[in-house]
Design an enzyme around this catalytic site. Sequence first.
Site, short mmCIF file in Angstrom:
data_model
loop_
_atom_site.label_atom_id
_atom_site.label_comp_id
_atom_site.label_asym_id
_atom_site.label_seq_id
_atom_site.Cartn_x
_atom_site.Cartn_y
_atom_site.Cartn_z
N SER A 242 39.97 56.47 39.83
CA SER A 242 40.79 55.43 40.75
C SER A 242 41.65 55.54 42.18
CB SER A 242 41.66 54.80 40.22
OG SER A 242 41.75 52.75 40.76
N ASP A 331 33.87 47.11 36.29
CA ASP A 331 35.21 46.92 36.44
C ASP A 331 35.45 45.53 36.57
OD1 ASP A 331 37.16 47.64 37.62
OD2 ASP A 331 36.51 50.13 38.26
N HIS A 364 36.85 49.87 33.73
CA HIS A 364 37.64 50.67 34.76
C HIS A 364 37.91 51.99 34.34
CE1 HIS A 364 39.01 51.97 38.62
NE2 HIS A 364 40.24 52.62 37.70
#
Length: 427
Positions: A242, A331, A364
């Site tokens: 991320s 995601d 994610h």
Amino acid sequence: MAGNVVISASPKEVLVDETFILRVTGLGPEQRVTIRSVVAEDGMKFSACGCYVADSDGCIDVSVQPSLSGTYTGVDQMGLVWSMCQIPGQRPGLRLFKKDVTTQQVLKFEVYTEHRTFDHLHEVSVLPLSMTKVFRWYMSKDVKRLPVEVGNIRGMLFIPPGPGPFPGVLDLFGSAGGLLEFRASLLASRGFVVLALAFFGYKDLPNHFTEVKNLDYFKEGAQYLNDHPYVQPGGIGIIAVSKGAEIAQLLAMHCPLVKAVVSINGIPYVTLLPYEHGDDVIPVVSEYDIYGGIFSDEGLVTKFCYILDPAGLFELWKTDVKLLSICSGDDCTVPPELQQLQYDSYPANKKQNIELVVYHGAGHLVEPPYSPFCRTSLHKIMGTNVVWGGNARDHAYAQEDSWKRILNFLRTNLEKHSRNVHLSSRL
């Protein structure tokens, strides 16, 4: 007629990326039973269950026989681990991960008569027929764990056993902050020297990721790792997720020590705030629409906040850095279209430097194998539940498959650079 029912696990002590065999003996032929798994970690309780039918000898082997119902169905040796979900009665949005990697994670397995639902197992008190435990570790017992407070950098260093040198890897997480060690300790158990590098929300570091502005901090961390006597020459790798993967890719563009990057649902351009690099300022090149977030019944969905603009992408193809891009097709935090856009932007003669792996149905938080699926959890910085996306089975596959790819990618690319250094030193 059932005899002395016994549930057993082999082996009983494993690293978390290793499998084990779970068997039940002493049942009656074709007897129906439910197996439940339970783990307690940091005040949280998670559980899974499967409903099975014994064979004609009164035995069950979960690696061979299917779960007919429960938190997973079908034949899956580790289904009772990855399908764990939080036990009712706790606040919604819990995420099970290991904070103290020096302690074992204890999984308890119980066998109950008849086929029972997940809710029934936690609503009605029933004595199990048998119980056993499995002890799982993120950190091998012979791995060294050393706090790092050198210059400006703060983190934890993990060193495998043996004389070395070993491939060096920098480990970065995202916008939740603090110091997470579970991935770094497991990588060290697989033969890497790993620096889990905190960059906010830890000790005397900034309190919020919006205060993280200086790329030189990360260059200092890369230099420290590269110069460590247990790290093989030739450069280091980075594994990041991320926001951390945004930093990792930016660092790779400005730090020749970085030779390989694993980006897990990473952001391929500078978002929110610019970075300082020496006397220069690296600007925000692609906007992030903070008003694009959507609140659903599960929590905040942020994938619509990102602009799909190829003009602002990190031009990693102008370097020789190898990039493994792990992308989750479902995601809900970072849009998977960004990863595809990045791959498509690489010129044809540089495509060999990027590998894009898309896991449809995954969310994610792609973590080490058999980590319980987390679709939504509380984001302590945002102060609300964030929807990570995905479904349990596809996410479990993504975690297991990507871990093998990550280990191979880092070994292959970092050892190649080390060999090149040795060859050039002999010329």
